[in-house]
Design an enzyme around this catalytic site. Structure first.
Site, mmCIF file in Angstrom:
data_model
loop_
_atom_site.group_PDB
_atom_site.id
_atom_site.type_symbol
_atom_site.label_atom_id
_atom_site.label_comp_id
_atom_site.label_asym_id
_atom_site.label_seq_id
_atom_site.Cartn_x
_atom_site.Cartn_y
_atom_site.Cartn_z
ATOM 1 N N GLN A 1 -12.801 -44.623 -28.099
ATOM 2 C CA GLN A 1 -11.497 -44.241 -27.973
ATOM 3 C C GLN A 1 -10.569 -45.304 -28.018
ATOM 4 O O GLN A 1 -9.026 -45.012 -27.800
ATOM 5 C CB GLN A 1 -11.530 -43.528 -26.232
ATOM 6 C CG GLN A 1 -10.043 -43.170 -25.376
ATOM 7 C CD GLN A 1 -10.451 -41.236 -26.576
ATOM 8 O OE1 GLN A 1 -10.925 -41.095 -26.652
ATOM 9 N NE2 GLN A 1 -8.690 -41.428 -26.328
ATOM 10 N N TRP A 22 -0.541 -38.514 -26.978
ATOM 11 C CA TRP A 22 -1.485 -37.717 -27.920
ATOM 12 C C TRP A 22 -2.587 -38.493 -27.861
ATOM 13 O O TRP A 22 -3.592 -37.167 -27.985
ATOM 14 C CB TRP A 22 -1.026 -38.421 -29.455
ATOM 15 C CG TRP A 22 0.826 -37.294 -29.328
ATOM 16 C CD1 TRP A 22 1.888 -38.132 -29.810
ATOM 17 C CD2 TRP A 22 1.174 -36.088 -29.618
ATOM 18 N NE1 TRP A 22 2.578 -36.998 -29.454
ATOM 19 C CE2 TRP A 22 2.083 -35.577 -29.765
ATOM 20 C CE3 TRP A 22 0.463 -34.854 -29.030
ATOM 21 C CZ2 TRP A 22 2.773 -34.737 -29.551
ATOM 22 C CZ3 TRP A 22 0.628 -33.569 -29.374
ATOM 23 C CH2 TRP A 22 2.458 -33.300 -29.285
ATOM 24 N N VAL A 23 -2.950 -39.523 -28.157
ATOM 25 C CA VAL A 23 -4.810 -39.558 -28.122
ATOM 26 C C VAL A 23 -4.476 -40.554 -25.977
ATOM 27 O O VAL A 23 -3.833 -41.790 -25.547
ATOM 28 C CB VAL A 23 -4.911 -41.100 -28.985
ATOM 29 C CG1 VAL A 23 -5.929 -41.552 -28.592
ATOM 30 C CG2 VAL A 23 -4.546 -40.520 -30.278
ATOM 31 N N SER A 46 -9.869 -40.059 -21.520
ATOM 32 C CA SER A 46 -10.226 -39.385 -22.014
ATOM 33 C C SER A 46 -11.531 -38.520 -21.769
ATOM 34 O O SER A 46 -13.070 -39.351 -21.264
ATOM 35 C CB SER A 46 -10.737 -40.059 -23.275
ATOM 36 O OG SER A 46 -11.142 -38.849 -24.715
ATOM 37 N N HIS A 102 -13.442 -36.562 -23.730
ATOM 38 C CA HIS A 102 -14.328 -36.930 -24.913
ATOM 39 C C HIS A 102 -15.308 -37.816 -24.093
ATOM 40 O O HIS A 102 -16.633 -38.398 -24.706
ATOM 41 C CB HIS A 102 -13.180 -37.000 -26.134
ATOM 42 C CG HIS A 102 -12.817 -36.284 -26.725
ATOM 43 N ND1 HIS A 102 -13.672 -35.496 -27.082
ATOM 44 C CD2 HIS A 102 -11.557 -35.760 -26.916
ATOM 45 C CE1 HIS A 102 -12.869 -34.173 -28.297
ATOM 46 N NE2 HIS A 102 -11.674 -34.848 -27.992
ATOM 47 N N ASP A 161 -13.025 -30.946 -29.888
ATOM 48 C CA ASP A 161 -12.175 -30.801 -30.395
ATOM 49 C C ASP A 161 -12.537 -29.462 -31.615
ATOM 50 O O ASP A 161 -13.252 -30.210 -32.418
ATOM 51 C CB ASP A 161 -11.540 -32.096 -31.616
ATOM 52 C CG ASP A 161 -10.843 -32.609 -30.233
ATOM 53 O OD1 ASP A 161 -10.343 -32.208 -29.522
ATOM 54 O OD2 ASP A 161 -10.288 -33.586 -30.717
ATOM 55 N N GLU A 212 -2.563 -29.208 -27.320
ATOM 56 C CA GLU A 212 -3.563 -29.339 -28.253
ATOM 57 C C GLU A 212 -4.606 -28.190 -29.049
ATOM 58 O O GLU A 212 -5.032 -28.358 -27.908
ATOM 59 C CB GLU A 212 -4.321 -30.647 -28.279
ATOM 60 C CG GLU A 212 -3.603 -31.938 -27.843
ATOM 61 C CD GLU A 212 -5.172 -33.457 -27.694
ATOM 62 O OE1 GLU A 212 -6.050 -33.018 -27.476
ATOM 63 O OE2 GLU A 212 -4.400 -34.247 -27.550
ATOM 64 N N HIS A 251 -8.720 -28.889 -28.464
ATOM 65 C CA HIS A 251 -9.178 -29.620 -27.413
ATOM 66 C C HIS A 251 -10.377 -28.522 -26.341
ATOM 67 O O HIS A 251 -9.113 -27.683 -25.691
ATOM 68 C CB HIS A 251 -8.252 -30.322 -27.107
ATOM 69 C CG HIS A 251 -9.347 -31.654 -25.891
ATOM 70 N ND1 HIS A 251 -9.563 -32.327 -26.261
ATOM 71 C CD2 HIS A 251 -9.578 -31.492 -24.657
ATOM 72 C CE1 HIS A 251 -9.981 -33.594 -24.889
ATOM 73 N NE2 HIS A 251 -10.097 -31.935 -24.040
HETATM 74 ZN ZN ZN Z 1 -9.915 -33.755 -27.959
#
Ligand code: ZN
Length: 290
Positions: free
Chosen positions: A166, A194-195, A201, A203, A210, A258, A261
């Protein structure tokens, strides 16, 4: 021989007052009467003046006392206000009582980073090499199978990420904005849209994937028009997944649109979230986003 004077004592008599003229006496009487009348009038005036003075004096005294009372009340109020101001700290941080949600509803965003000591859950590794929390794996497998059964070709392009991964992705995005002329702080701000910063996150929770359409693998807004996304948006809740960052909820999620996601939350929550068109933050903290 001089003749001896012989004095005869005749005694002393007070000289009788000469009798006044009767007219003078009348005048005197009138004078006395007039004086009496004038005196009475003066007395009456005096009494009125005295009483009036007393009455107005009482009034003045009453007004003065009333003003004193008002001043006392005002002083008391000022004192109370000062005491109150002293007793209340300038800013009392309002600590919200954090609700502990089950694993599938854990909220991770910029305001709710992963806690220190977070233990990465056990994961199931897919044939593609991607992995997901083993508790969410069956649902993901079912959803992928469902899409394929509908004649589609969904492709997982991202899943669990380590903190390091990440960090790497975030730094790459920051560099992208710095190359466009932004300073470090501005670039980090832009990148966060965006990140997610490391530790914020989904993730890293192994609960997000995704998914793109094999026929269009770019992560941009056009992804939402692909058959895979159209199908996923319609059916993801049936499997317990939600489109985590809808386009109209960016101001709440803090993340740009997104349309690839997906986050596992369980069927019940997913159907409510997708059915009502809300985001996870609104679902978990409805009173904050009324
Ligand atoms: Zn994602």
């Amino acid at each position: 021989m001089p003749r001896k004077r012989r004095y005869r004592f005749v005694g002393w008599q007070a000289p009788s007052r000469p009798k006044r003229h009767p007219h003078v006496q009348q005048l005197r009487k009138k004078k006395m009467t007039v004086l009496c009348i004038l005196g009475s009038i003066a007395m009456v005036f005096f009494l009125f003046g005295f009483l009036g003075g007393r009455i107005s004096g009482v009034r003045v005294a009453k007004q003065y006392l009333a003003q004193l009372d008002e001043t006392k009340i005002a002083l008391q109020q000022t004192e109370d206000a000062l005491l109150e101001a002293q007793s209340v700290p300038e800013e009392v941080p309002v600590m919200r009582e954090e609700i502990v949600y089950p694993w599938n509803l854990m909220l991770i965003n910029a305001q709710h980073p992963l806690q220190d000591g977070y233990v990465v859950p056990e994961q199931t590794i897919l044939a593609s090499g991607h992995s997901i929390d083993e508790r969410a794996y069956p649902a993901l497998q079912d959803m992928m199978d469902g899409a394929r059964a509908a004649g589609l070709e969904p492709l997982i392009c991202s899943s669990f990420r380590t903190e390091e991964k990440q960090q790497e992705l975030f730094e790459a995005k920051v560099q992208y904005y710095m190359d466009q002329g932004q300073d470090r702080a501005q670039a980090e701000e832009s990148a966060t849209y965006w990140v997610q910063r490391p530790g914020t996150s989904e993730h890293q929770m192994a609960l997000a994937v995704d998914i793109v359409d094999s026929s269009y693998q770019l992560l941009d807004e056009a992804q939402e028009q692909t058959p895979v996304q159209i199908w996923l948006m319609e059916h993801c809740a049936e499997y317990g997944f939600i489109l985590r960052y809808p386009t109209d909820k960016s101001d709440i999620t803090g993340v740009g649109y997104e349309p690839w996601h997906y986050r596992y939350v369980g069927v019940e929550a997913a159907q409510e979230i997708m059915g009502q068109g809300i985001c996870l933050e609104e679902y978990l903290y409805p009173d904050q986003y009324e």
